[in-house]
Scaffold this motif. Structure first.
Motif, PDB file in Angstrom:
ATOM      1  N   THR A 234       0.848  -1.234   0.073  1.00  0.00           N
ATOM      2  CA  THR A 234      -0.087  -0.073   0.128  1.00  0.00           C
ATOM      3  C   THR A 234       0.895   1.214  -0.087  1.00  0.00           C
ATOM      4  O   THR A 234       2.030   1.155   0.228  1.00  0.00           O
ATOM      5  N   THR A 235       0.371   2.471  -0.178  1.00  0.00           N
ATOM      6  CA  THR A 235       1.009   3.865  -0.108  1.00  0.00           C
ATOM      7  C   THR A 235       1.649   3.806   1.242  1.00  0.00           C
ATOM      8  O   THR A 235       2.508   4.534   1.588  1.00  0.00           O
ATOM      9  N   ALA A 236       1.101   3.241   2.116  1.00  0.00           N
ATOM     10  CA  ALA A 236       1.527   3.533   3.649  1.00  0.00           C
ATOM     11  C   ALA A 236       2.977   2.493   3.843  1.00  0.00           C
ATOM     12  O   ALA A 236       3.416   2.595   4.965  1.00  0.00           O
ATOM     13  N   ASP A 237       3.135   1.671   3.010  1.00  0.00           N
ATOM     14  CA  ASP A 237       4.356   0.716   3.091  1.00  0.00           C
ATOM     15  C   ASP A 237       5.547   1.090   2.156  1.00  0.00           C
ATOM     16  O   ASP A 237       5.358   1.115   0.974  1.00  0.00           O
ATOM     17  N   PRO A 238       6.685   1.011   2.623  1.00  0.00           N
ATOM     18  CA  PRO A 238       7.669   0.881   1.927  1.00  0.00           C
ATOM     19  C   PRO A 238       7.953  -0.468   0.973  1.00  0.00           C
ATOM     20  O   PRO A 238       7.203  -1.506   1.459  1.00  0.00           O
ATOM     21  N   GLY A 239       8.898  -0.292  -0.034  1.00  0.00           N
ATOM     22  CA  GLY A 239       8.972  -1.448  -1.106  1.00  0.00           C
ATOM     23  C   GLY A 239       9.878  -2.643  -0.319  1.00  0.00           C
ATOM     24  O   GLY A 239      10.641  -1.968   0.718  1.00  0.00           O
ATOM     25  N   ASP A 240       9.832  -3.385  -0.817  1.00  0.00           N
ATOM     26  CA  ASP A 240      10.865  -4.728  -0.190  1.00  0.00           C
ATOM     27  C   ASP A 240      12.343  -4.295  -0.401  1.00  0.00           C
ATOM     28  O   ASP A 240      12.466  -3.615  -1.740  1.00  0.00           O
TER      29      ASP A 240
END
Length: 209
Positions: free
Chosen positions: A172-178
């Motif tokens: 989601t936009t609240a999460d950073p990428g891996d």
């Protein structure tokens, strides 16, 4: 009725007919002009967000921006990075990811290297390779199984071209990428001179896809 009077009357009638024709012509033009209709369209365009960040530890709390050579993250190499002898090999891990709020995935490249050397020659006797490996992988001799992003000596600018690695956005936009771990390997050559110091700065660029 005299002939002159008759000609005058016919002239007035002709003018009246012509005038009427002109009025009819104007009336027809106005009627045709009324057959018009229009449609209008509009569009709203918004720009996405994009932010690459890195960490020397891989800890979620340690990620931040290092957007210039002056603010470069200081890599922690394995021993004996500060006491090198010919044929020594040292390793340093670094993690990169797309920050929360980033809306486009990216491809990561090693694009340049800059160095300073107090001996004037040791930078040519220090070679490097940078591999993209798994987030939890070991940054050691096994890193060569990863994707080679670039290699060369510490005087190379830009870096010898290698591959690229994809960086995903968060769930989601609240999460950073891996995160992807970058393992930098530096090897001392046989002609390394005693003493002196060499400082290298690598530049990695993420390009939105």
């Amino acid at each position: 009725m005299t002939e002159v009077h008759a000609r005058s009357l016919r002239s007035r009638k002709i003018r009246a007919v012509l005038a009427g024709g002109l009025v009819l012509g104007v009336g027809a033009a106005v009627t045709l002009a009324a057959w018009n209709d229009s449609e209008f369209t509009t569009g709203l365009f918004g720009a996405g967000s994009f932010d690459l960040q890195g960490s020397t530890t891989g800890d979620d709390l340690d990620y931040t921006d290092h957007a210039s050579a002056g603010g470069a993250a200081e890599l922690t190499f394995s021993a004996p990075f500060d006491n090198l002898a010919p044929d020594d090999v040292v390793y340093a891990p670094y993690w990169v990811r797309l920050a929360a709020g980033t809306t486009s995935p990216a491809s990561l490249d090693l694009v340049a290297l800059d160095s300073t050397d107090t001996t004037g020659t040791n930078s040519a006797n220090l070679s490097y390779e940078v591999y993209a490996i798994g987030d939890a992988a070991a940054c050691d001799e096994t890193a060569t199984a990863g994707t080679l992003l670039g290699s060369g000596t510490l005087v190379d600018e830009p870096a010898v071209a290698g591959g690229t690695v994809s960086l995903p956005v968060g769930a989601t936009t609240a999460d950073p990428g891996d995160a992807t771990q970058l393992c930098t390997i530096v090897t001392a050559g046989p002609d390394l001179e005693q003493g002196g110091e060499t400082t290298a700065v690598w530049q990695f660029t993420a390009t939105s896809e």
